[in-house]
Write a protein that holds these residues in place. Structure first.
Motif, PDB file in Angstrom:
ATOM      1  N   ASN A  12      -1.764   3.730   2.894  1.00  0.00           N
ATOM      2  CA  ASN A  12      -3.066   4.036   2.301  1.00  0.00           C
ATOM      3  C   ASN A  12      -2.904   3.848   0.803  1.00  0.00           C
ATOM      4  N   GLN A  13      -3.796   3.090   0.170  1.00  0.00           N
ATOM      5  CA  GLN A  13      -3.626   2.841  -1.271  1.00  0.00           C
ATOM      6  C   GLN A  13      -3.916   4.084  -2.110  1.00  0.00           C
ATOM      7  N   LYS A  14      -4.484   5.100  -1.463  1.00  0.00           N
ATOM      8  CA  LYS A  14      -4.763   6.345  -2.174  1.00  0.00           C
ATOM      9  C   LYS A  14      -3.508   7.215  -2.133  1.00  0.00           C
ATOM     10  N   PRO A 136       1.401   3.867  -2.945  1.00  0.00           N
ATOM     11  CA  PRO A 136      -0.056   4.048  -3.058  1.00  0.00           C
ATOM     12  C   PRO A 136      -0.706   2.957  -3.910  1.00  0.00           C
ATOM     13  N   SER A 137      -0.626   1.719  -3.434  1.00  0.00           N
ATOM     14  CA  SER A 137      -1.311   0.603  -4.098  1.00  0.00           C
ATOM     15  C   SER A 137      -1.397  -0.503  -3.070  1.00  0.00           C
ATOM     16  N   LEU A 138      -2.163  -1.549  -3.386  1.00  0.00           N
ATOM     17  CA  LEU A 138      -2.211  -2.686  -2.466  1.00  0.00           C
ATOM     18  C   LEU A 138      -1.501  -3.875  -3.102  1.00  0.00           C
ATOM     19  N   GLY A 139      -0.381  -3.594  -3.785  1.00  0.00           N
ATOM     20  CA  GLY A 139       0.386  -4.637  -4.462  1.00  0.00           C
ATOM     21  C   GLY A 139       1.306  -5.385  -3.510  1.00  0.00           C
ATOM     22  N   MET A 140       2.219  -6.148  -4.107  1.00  0.00           N
ATOM     23  CA  MET A 140       3.075  -7.052  -3.327  1.00  0.00           C
ATOM     24  C   MET A 140       3.992  -6.313  -2.348  1.00  0.00           C
ATOM     25  N   LEU A 141       4.434  -5.108  -2.693  1.00  0.00           N
ATOM     26  CA  LEU A 141       5.308  -4.358  -1.774  1.00  0.00           C
ATOM     27  C   LEU A 141       4.542  -3.932  -0.523  1.00  0.00           C
ATOM     28  N   THR A 142       3.320  -3.470  -0.713  1.00  0.00           N
ATOM     29  CA  THR A 142       2.507  -3.057   0.436  1.00  0.00           C
ATOM     30  C   THR A 142       2.156  -4.273   1.295  1.00  0.00           C
ATOM     31  N   GLN A 168     -11.814  -0.537   1.797  1.00  0.00           N
ATOM     32  CA  GLN A 168     -10.991  -1.503   1.054  1.00  0.00           C
ATOM     33  C   GLN A 168      -9.670  -1.759   1.784  1.00  0.00           C
ATOM     34  N   LEU A 169      -9.067  -0.674   2.290  1.00  0.00           N
ATOM     35  CA  LEU A 169      -7.784  -0.803   2.993  1.00  0.00           C
ATOM     36  C   LEU A 169      -7.951  -1.629   4.273  1.00  0.00           C
TER      37      LEU A 169
END
Length: 261
Positions: A12-14, A136-142, A168-169
């Motif tokens: 979850n990006q939150k 908690p982000s939608l970056g490259m690791l996620t 968004q997720l």
């Protein structure tokens, strides 16, 4: 025939929705049911690593950053590199702040979305379950975690703003499924930190079920709001040891059974 682990991203990006607490207690719950479990900390903050008793993650010799660094530079990764056997019966591939530097490197790497998948495919046969604790982000690791996973469990608080972030997720998960990982599915939404004695929490759960329940599984197990759950992270052990008779350990045991069913 070789068995291969089911890989689940807890995502979850939150922040502050109980991702790490869920990874720890679902992972140890599955180990208590006889499963061979690997937990992977995919967050540079190292919360999962600290929650499993390694309170100084920056002092660890080998972490996920080292493993991924080897893959990026085409160095052979030795079996078991970086993996720690934790006292409650799970294996851990820890993380620390070095992972945030690696995320920057990933941006300019060939096949950058699938570096983690390449590593996990090499250890998959040794486990029944691999859980990925995402940052908690939608970056490259996620994105790497979603590219490697078979399924996603989405922990979310019983709050109106959490439902807003969910759209968004789900959109990101759909994009990863379309472009990188056609096998990716949403295993379910897990409601965490809910005080079901309040009308507000009950209304949010109803809103969630009516908005998403027809398309996405919403787990029957609801993780109650509890200071005990927060204390476990500082203690470095699971809720099963910290408060075995409490409502949170009962809820995570129920979730474990749901996941296994």
């Amino acid at each position: 025939m070789s068995k291969t682990a089911k890989i689940t991203a807890i995502c979850n990006q939150k922040g502050g929705v109980g991702k790490t607490v869920t990874t720890v207690n679902l992972g140890i719950g599955l180990a208590r049911e006889g499963k061979k479990v690997l937990l992977v900390d995919v967050d540079p903050q190292g919360s999962l690593t600290a929650s499993l008793g390694y309170q100084q993650p920056d002092q660890l010799e080998e972490t996920l950053a080292d493993v991924l660094g080897f893959i990026i530079t085409d160095k052979p990764v030795s079996p078991g590199m970086g993996i720690i056997h934790q006292a409650e019966g799970v294996d851990l591939l820890p993380a620390n702040i070095e992972l945030s530097g690696l995320e920057v490197t990933l941006v300019n790497t060939m096949s950058r979305e699938t570096i983690l998948r390449e590593y996990l495919n090499s250890v998959r046969e040794q486990y029944d379950v691999i859980l990925l604790d995402c940052c908690p982000s939608l970056g490259m690791l996620t994105i790497n975690a979603l590219a490697a996973a078979d399924e996603v469990v989405i922990p979310m608080q019983a709050h109106y703003l959490s439902i807003k972030g969910l759209e968004q997720l789900i959109h990101t998960i759909s994009k990863v499924k379309l472009k990188i990982n056609p096998c990716l599915d949403i295993a379910g939404i897990l409601i965490t930190m809910a005080d079901m004695r309040t009308n507000y929490s009950r209304e949010i759960v109803e809103l969630l079920r009516s908005a998403y329940g027809s398309g996405v599984r919403i787990f029957d197990s609801i993780i109650p709001l509890s200071i005990r759950a927060a204390e476990t992270s500082a203690e470095g052990r699971s809720i099963y040891l910290h408060d075995p008779a409490g409502k949170v350990s009962a809820a995570y045991a129920a979730l474990t059974r749901e996941v296994l069913a």
